[in-house]
Design a protein around this motif. Sequence first.
Motif, PDB file in Angstrom:
ATOM      1  N   GLN A 181       1.100  -1.119  -0.076  1.00  0.00           N
ATOM      2  CA  GLN A 181       0.149   0.039   0.191  1.00  0.00           C
ATOM      3  C   GLN A 181       0.641   1.449  -0.063  1.00  0.00           C
ATOM      4  O   GLN A 181       0.844   2.323  -0.664  1.00  0.00           O
ATOM      5  CB  GLN A 181      -1.255  -0.337   1.356  1.00  0.00           C
ATOM      6  CG  GLN A 181      -1.881  -0.853   1.427  1.00  0.00           C
ATOM      7  CD  GLN A 181      -2.828  -1.454   2.757  1.00  0.00           C
ATOM      8  OE1 GLN A 181      -2.031  -0.993   3.413  1.00  0.00           O
ATOM      9  NE2 GLN A 181      -3.748  -1.876   2.598  1.00  0.00           N
ATOM     10  N   SER A 185       0.944   4.645  -2.863  1.00  0.00           N
ATOM     11  CA  SER A 185       0.645   5.492  -2.126  1.00  0.00           C
ATOM     12  C   SER A 185       1.630   6.401  -2.812  1.00  0.00           C
ATOM     13  O   SER A 185       1.506   7.885  -3.233  1.00  0.00           O
ATOM     14  CB  SER A 185       0.201   5.542  -0.376  1.00  0.00           C
ATOM     15  OG  SER A 185      -0.279   4.568  -0.454  1.00  0.00           O
ATOM     16  N   THR A 186       3.117   5.591  -2.804  1.00  0.00           N
ATOM     17  CA  THR A 186       4.431   6.355  -3.593  1.00  0.00           C
ATOM     18  C   THR A 186       4.491   6.794  -5.174  1.00  0.00           C
ATOM     19  O   THR A 186       4.251   8.382  -5.158  1.00  0.00           O
ATOM     20  CB  THR A 186       5.830   6.569  -3.249  1.00  0.00           C
ATOM     21  OG1 THR A 186       5.841   5.430  -1.694  1.00  0.00           O
ATOM     22  CG2 THR A 186       6.756   6.432  -3.350  1.00  0.00           C
TER      23      THR A 186
END
Length: 399
Positions: A181, A185-186
């Motif tokens: 996750q 997200s990065t």
Amino acid sequence: MAENITNERNFNLNQELDQTDLECLERFNQSLQYYNATRYLTAEETSKYGYTSGQIFSITVLLPLILTFGLLGNFCFIFVSVRVKYMHTVTNRYLVSLAIADIIFLVSAIGPKIWCYTKSPLHGDDSPLGAHGCVWTFFLSDTAYFASLAFTTLVSCDRYLAVCHPRNPRSCANFKLSSTQLIISTWILACVLAASLTPGNSQLVFYCYKWAPISPYDKWPSTIRYCLPSKTWMVSYALGLQTVPFFVSLILNFIFYLSIVRGLDGSIKRLSQKGSRMSHRDTRVRNQIAKMLVLNGVVFFCCLAPFEFISLFHMVASARNEYLIRNEKAKTYITLFARVLSYINACINPVIYTVMCDRYVQAFKYAFCSPISNACRNNNNTNSNTSAKELVHLQTLVE
């Protein structure tokens, strides 16, 4: 649009236009981009718009070598990390993501330069890219840049937690899920930041020149295009958004590296008091991995630092309406040196992995040797029991 065009023109529309002006106006009407009137240049002025010998060497020899070496190295590391089971760790997930970011950066930063060189004799001419190329080229390179900063910091944070705050083995599965996750997200955050910078290079501006009527300038195209900001304030914004995350990441990684070194020292002292043979082997493996990642981070920031400091000083100079470097030749070579370092940074990581850590060397040998060589397969079968135990043991260490 018409008002902007009028302001940009530097000649009287009532005077008679020559053939160069007519060609430029025709291209301008077809492209619907900003237009700057024809400039008449001497031979000395004209020569400054071509490629220097140093730039030619860089684009025809140095950059292709860096691109080839970087692509091979990063793709090999991704292949090894996928193929070898004990490489399926949280740290290597971040390193694989970093390798992907490096590949994107190399292709989007070096590829367009080589392409433009083959299509135009004018240095800095973005005509081969087109309007869409101005947007996508910088978007991809900026996305890779922000992602590489984030993944380098995540690797340092992961090693800090492993050395200073070891996790319970039962929590590894949940942490892998959260790391996935975090990686997604990065990439999303990197894309958002890069998208906010697209107006800084989205305007394809036309410039028309009448070169000196001597060879080889008489064969040069009469127009040159640059990918420029749509608004003047976008220059300072882009430089600020590029440099601030770098220095924030630099400070965070320095804190992590310092904590890792202290944690390793404390771990060695505790294990030496116990006198456990297995513990000493564990310490050696952990030290190799931690030192490798710290060196990887140090090289990363050292290679990016020159370009980021140039960007920082340029941001301050532009805010004061001053020139950072007035000598154009010195400016060209300093910028070229800083950019080459950033390109080298994108291809040096696999070298550091193999030089600093024996386990990564073994993983590379296993991934490329076992499916090809019978000797390798026989050797693997002979040492199968030992290898299996070491793989399981290593996986518990690097997690």
